[in-house]
Design a protein around this motif. Structure first.
Motif, PDB file in Angstrom:
ATOM      1  N   UNK A  21      35.656   4.792 -24.283  1.00  0.00           N
ATOM      2  CA  UNK A  21      35.821   5.297 -22.917  1.00  0.00           C
ATOM      3  C   UNK A  21      34.600   6.085 -22.486  1.00  0.00           C
ATOM      4  N   UNK A  22      34.109   6.940 -23.363  1.00  0.00           N
ATOM      5  CA  UNK A  22      32.974   7.786 -23.008  1.00  0.00           C
ATOM      6  C   UNK A  22      31.742   6.949 -22.690  1.00  0.00           C
ATOM      7  N   UNK A  23      31.443   5.969 -23.522  1.00  0.00           N
ATOM      8  CA  UNK A  23      30.273   5.134 -23.285  1.00  0.00           C
ATOM      9  C   UNK A  23      30.404   4.340 -21.992  1.00  0.00           C
ATOM     10  N   UNK A 114      36.775   6.052 -12.309  1.00  0.00           N
ATOM     11  CA  UNK A 114      36.265   5.073 -13.264  1.00  0.00           C
ATOM     12  C   UNK A 114      37.128   5.056 -14.521  1.00  0.00           C
ATOM     13  N   UNK A 115      37.611   6.209 -14.945  1.00  0.00           N
ATOM     14  CA  UNK A 115      38.450   6.303 -16.143  1.00  0.00           C
ATOM     15  C   UNK A 115      39.773   5.574 -15.961  1.00  0.00           C
ATOM     16  N   UNK A 116      40.221   5.405 -14.735  1.00  0.00           N
ATOM     17  CA  UNK A 116      41.480   4.694 -14.473  1.00  0.00           C
ATOM     18  C   UNK A 116      41.449   3.276 -15.023  1.00  0.00           C
ATOM     19  N   UNK A 117      40.273   2.676 -15.086  1.00  0.00           N
ATOM     20  CA  UNK A 117      40.135   1.326 -15.626  1.00  0.00           C
ATOM     21  C   UNK A 117      40.673   1.283 -17.055  1.00  0.00           C
ATOM     22  N   UNK A 118      40.471   2.359 -17.782  1.00  0.00           N
ATOM     23  CA  UNK A 118      40.858   2.419 -19.192  1.00  0.00           C
ATOM     24  C   UNK A 118      42.223   3.060 -19.413  1.00  0.00           C
ATOM     25  N   UNK A 119      42.744   3.718 -18.380  1.00  0.00           N
ATOM     26  CA  UNK A 119      44.002   4.432 -18.559  1.00  0.00           C
ATOM     27  C   UNK A 119      43.782   5.621 -19.474  1.00  0.00           C
ATOM     28  N   UNK A 120      44.845   6.176 -19.971  1.00  0.00           N
ATOM     29  CA  UNK A 120      44.711   7.284 -20.905  1.00  0.00           C
ATOM     30  C   UNK A 120      45.147   8.605 -20.309  1.00  0.00           C
ATOM     31  N   UNK A 148      47.140  18.322 -17.504  1.00  0.00           N
ATOM     32  CA  UNK A 148      47.134  17.080 -18.261  1.00  0.00           C
ATOM     33  C   UNK A 148      47.478  15.969 -17.278  1.00  0.00           C
ATOM     34  N   UNK A 149      46.589  14.987 -17.183  1.00  0.00           N
ATOM     35  CA  UNK A 149      46.799  13.866 -16.259  1.00  0.00           C
ATOM     36  C   UNK A 149      46.825  12.554 -17.020  1.00  0.00           C
ATOM     37  N   UNK A 150      47.808  11.763 -16.700  1.00  0.00           N
ATOM     38  CA  UNK A 150      47.898  10.419 -17.263  1.00  0.00           C
ATOM     39  C   UNK A 150      47.391   9.465 -16.204  1.00  0.00           C
ATOM     40  N   UNK A 151      46.350   8.736 -16.522  1.00  0.00           N
ATOM     41  CA  UNK A 151      45.753   7.781 -15.586  1.00  0.00           C
ATOM     42  C   UNK A 151      46.252   6.380 -15.910  1.00  0.00           C
ATOM     43  N   UNK A 152      46.827   5.740 -14.936  1.00  0.00           N
ATOM     44  CA  UNK A 152      47.290   4.370 -15.103  1.00  0.00           C
ATOM     45  C   UNK A 152      46.091   3.431 -15.014  1.00  0.00           C
ATOM     46  N   UNK A 153      46.041   2.447 -15.892  1.00  0.00           N
ATOM     47  CA  UNK A 153      44.939   1.482 -15.805  1.00  0.00           C
ATOM     48  C   UNK A 153      45.141   0.637 -14.555  1.00  0.00           C
ATOM     49  N   UNK A 154      44.056   0.141 -14.004  1.00  0.00           N
ATOM     50  CA  UNK A 154      44.110  -0.634 -12.763  1.00  0.00           C
ATOM     51  C   UNK A 154      44.905  -1.925 -12.948  1.00  0.00           C
TER      52      UNK A 154
END
Length: 161
Positions: A21-23, A114-120, A148-154
Motif C-alpha cells: 500500500x505504501x509503495x 488513493x488508498x481507497x483502491x486498496x481498502x483497509x 480509525x477509518x475503514x476505507x472500502x475498496x473501489x
C-alpha cells in the motif's frame, strides 16, 4: 529525497500489505497536482470514523513523523521525504506501522482517496495518517488520537456485507 535515491537503501521489513500500500500510494501522489485542482475542497475521507478523537490529537496535529513516533514510543526510520508527504516506519511491541504526514490537508485527502483502491483501515488525524494492522491501530489511537477509518475498496459492491 527522490524515489530513485531510495533504491538500494536498506529498509526494515514491513508486513506485505502495509509495504504494498505504501509503495503504491507514494507513486500515486505524483498525480496530486492533477487531482487536487479538481477536488471539492471538503474532507469527505471516504471512510467512516469508528470512534471520536481523544484530547491527545490536539497535541499531535499537525505534527511531524518524529512527534507522532515519540508519542508511540518508537524511533522512526524516515523512508520518504517529498514535497507532498513525509513517511517513517516504526517498530514497537504493539506492531509495525507507517506514519505519513502532509504539509496540507489537501495532500492527505488525495492520499486517502488513493488508498481507497486498496481498502483497509487507517488511523487518521489532522495532516497525518498511520497505516497498520487493525489490531495495532486501537492502542495507537489511545496514545495519539485520531479516528480509525475503514476505507472500502473501489471494487467493493457491498453485497454480502
Amino acid at each position: 529525497m527522490c524515489l530513485h535515491q531510495l533504491r538500494g537503501r536498506s529498509r526494515p521489513a514491513l508486513p506485505a500489505t502495509v509495504k504494498g500500500r505504501a509503495l503504491a500510494l507514494v507513486g500515486a501522489l505524483a498525480l496530486v497536482p492533477l487531482t487536487t485542482a479538481c477536488g471539492p475542497g471538503q474532507d469527505t475521507g471516504g471512510g467512516r470514523p469508528s470512534q471520536s478523537s481523544v484530547p491527545a490529537a490536539a497535541a499531535v496535529a499537525p505534527a511531524k513523523v518524529e512527534v507522532i513516533a515519540d508519542l508511540t514510543g518508537c524511533e522512526p526510520n524516515i523512508r520518504v521525504e517529498a514535497t507532498e508527504l513525509r513517511e517513517g516506519i516504526c517498530h514497537t511491541a504493539q506492531g509495525d506501522f507507517l506514519i505519513t504526514t502532509f504539509p496540507e490537508e489537501k495532500y492527505k485527502r488525495t492520499w486517502l482517496e488513493t488508498a481507497r483502491v486498496y481498502g483497509g483501515t487507517y488511523l487518521v488525524g489532522t495532516r497525518w495518517v498511520v497505516s497498520a494492522e487493525r489490531k495495532t491501530l486501537e492502542p495507537l489511537r489511545k496514545k495519539i488520537g485520531g479516528d480509525v477509518r475503514r476505507l472500502e475498496s473501489l471494487g467493493s459492491t457491498g453485497v454480502g456485507s
